[in-house]
Structure formats: C-alpha cells, structure tokens
Design an enzyme around this catalytic site. Structure first.
Site, short mmCIF file in Angstrom:
data_model
loop_
_atom_site.label_atom_id
_atom_site.label_comp_id
_atom_site.label_asym_id
_atom_site.label_seq_id
_atom_site.Cartn_x
_atom_site.Cartn_y
_atom_site.Cartn_z
CB CYS A 73 -0.90 -0.01 1.23
SG CYS A 73 -2.02 1.39 1.35
CG HIS A 101 -5.70 -2.41 -1.22
ND1 HIS A 101 -4.79 -3.03 -0.41
CD2 HIS A 101 -5.38 -1.09 -1.21
CE1 HIS A 101 -3.94 -2.12 0.07
NE2 HIS A 101 -4.29 -0.93 -0.41
CD GLU A 102 -6.38 1.39 -3.91
OE1 GLU A 102 -6.54 2.36 -3.14
OE2 GLU A 102 -5.27 0.83 -4.05
CG HIS A 107 -7.36 2.93 1.08
ND1 HIS A 107 -6.58 3.21 2.18
CD2 HIS A 107 -6.59 2.19 0.25
CE1 HIS A 107 -5.39 2.66 2.02
NE2 HIS A 107 -5.37 2.03 0.86
#
Length: 170
Positions: free
Chosen positions: A91, A133-134, A137
C-alpha cells in the site's frame, strides 16, 4: 496535473469515511487526473482519494505494465463477490510493508466513470483484489486491519523508525 502528498499510516486521516461524490465536474476530474499522476509517481497500481486527504469516494487503478489502462471508480458499490483468494498486498500509505490479505476471488461492482457515466464491471484476479483494497480505503480500512494486533504493531514500529530516519536525513 500535480503529484499529491500521500498520507502514511498511522495518520488518522486515513480512517475517515469518504463521502459520495455529488456531481462529477471539472474539479472532480482534476482530482482524478492528479490521483493518476500521484499513483504513477509513487509506482502504485491503485489509489483511493482518502490516501491523498480528499475524503470523497474516488478510486483510480491501472494494473497494466504500460500504464495505459486507466480505471476510474467514483461512488463504487460492491454488487457481488465470490470465491476466496489472497496475495501479499502492499500500500502506498504503508510503505515497504506487505502482508497476505484474504479477499474475494471475483467481484462485480457498479460505479461512475471520469465523465460521470454509470457502468458495471465484473472481474477477478489482481484487478478484483485491487478494487477491494481501494474500496476498503473509502471506509477507513487498511490492509493492516486484517492482521493480528502483534503484526500490526510491528509494522507501525517499522514505519515510525523509518520516519525518524528520514527526518534525520533531511
């Protein structure tokens, strides 16, 4: 276009929940362009707006070798997920650290593109992992949150040590 500053763990701004984009306009498109510029400069394959201290639901991804397959996800929604997989993820907000993270193998999402047009995408492999993953966030979740408290603490200590060394060098 300009390169934006990427926030680093344990910065609490990474924990903010991103708000939906109300209107895709020139300002949002400029943010998208700056995010791509930043992601390429940092040699990443994905970047969420939260990582550059913009708390709106915007993601940019490009997993291609030639940096020519830009994907913009504005207000992404996960419609379906299936299967199980995982890779050692890294990351941009957690430099030089990697860890195995469990993810769905396939995802189907709905989002708006850079022009505000809605679309759906069904994908698997690295792109599916990167999207998950994004999207994490955008809800203030980091890959270290999937780790044991001990592993998370070790990563935090390594990053704090790196920050001190960098501060001394400057």
């Amino acid at each position: 276009m300009s390169v934006l500053q990427v926030l680093h763990y344990p910065d609490e701004r990474l924990r903010k929940i991103a708000a939906p984009v109300k209107e895709v306009n020139g300002e949002i498109q400029r943010i998208v362009d700056d995010m791509f510029e930043t992601m390429y400069a940092e040699e990443g394959i994905g970047l969420a707006a939260t990582q550059v201290d913009v708390h709106q639901q915007i993601i940019v991804i490009d997993i291609s070798e030639n940096r020519d397959q830009r994907l913009v996800l504005i207000n992404p929604e996960l419609l379906e997920k299936s299967g199980e997989t995982g890779i050692e993820e890294g990351c941009l907000s957690i430099p030089e650290q990697r860890a195995l993270v469990p993810r769905a193998e396939k995802v189907k999402i709905r989002a708006l593109d850079r022009d505000g047009k809605p679309f759906e995408l069904e994908t698997d492999g690295l792109l599916a992992i990167c999207i998950q993953h994004e999207m994490d966030h955008l809800i203030g979740k980091l890959f270290v949150d999937y780790l044991s408290p001990l592993k998370r603490q070790r990563i935090r200590q390594k990053l704090e040590k790196m920050a001190k060394l960098n501060a001394r060098a400057n």
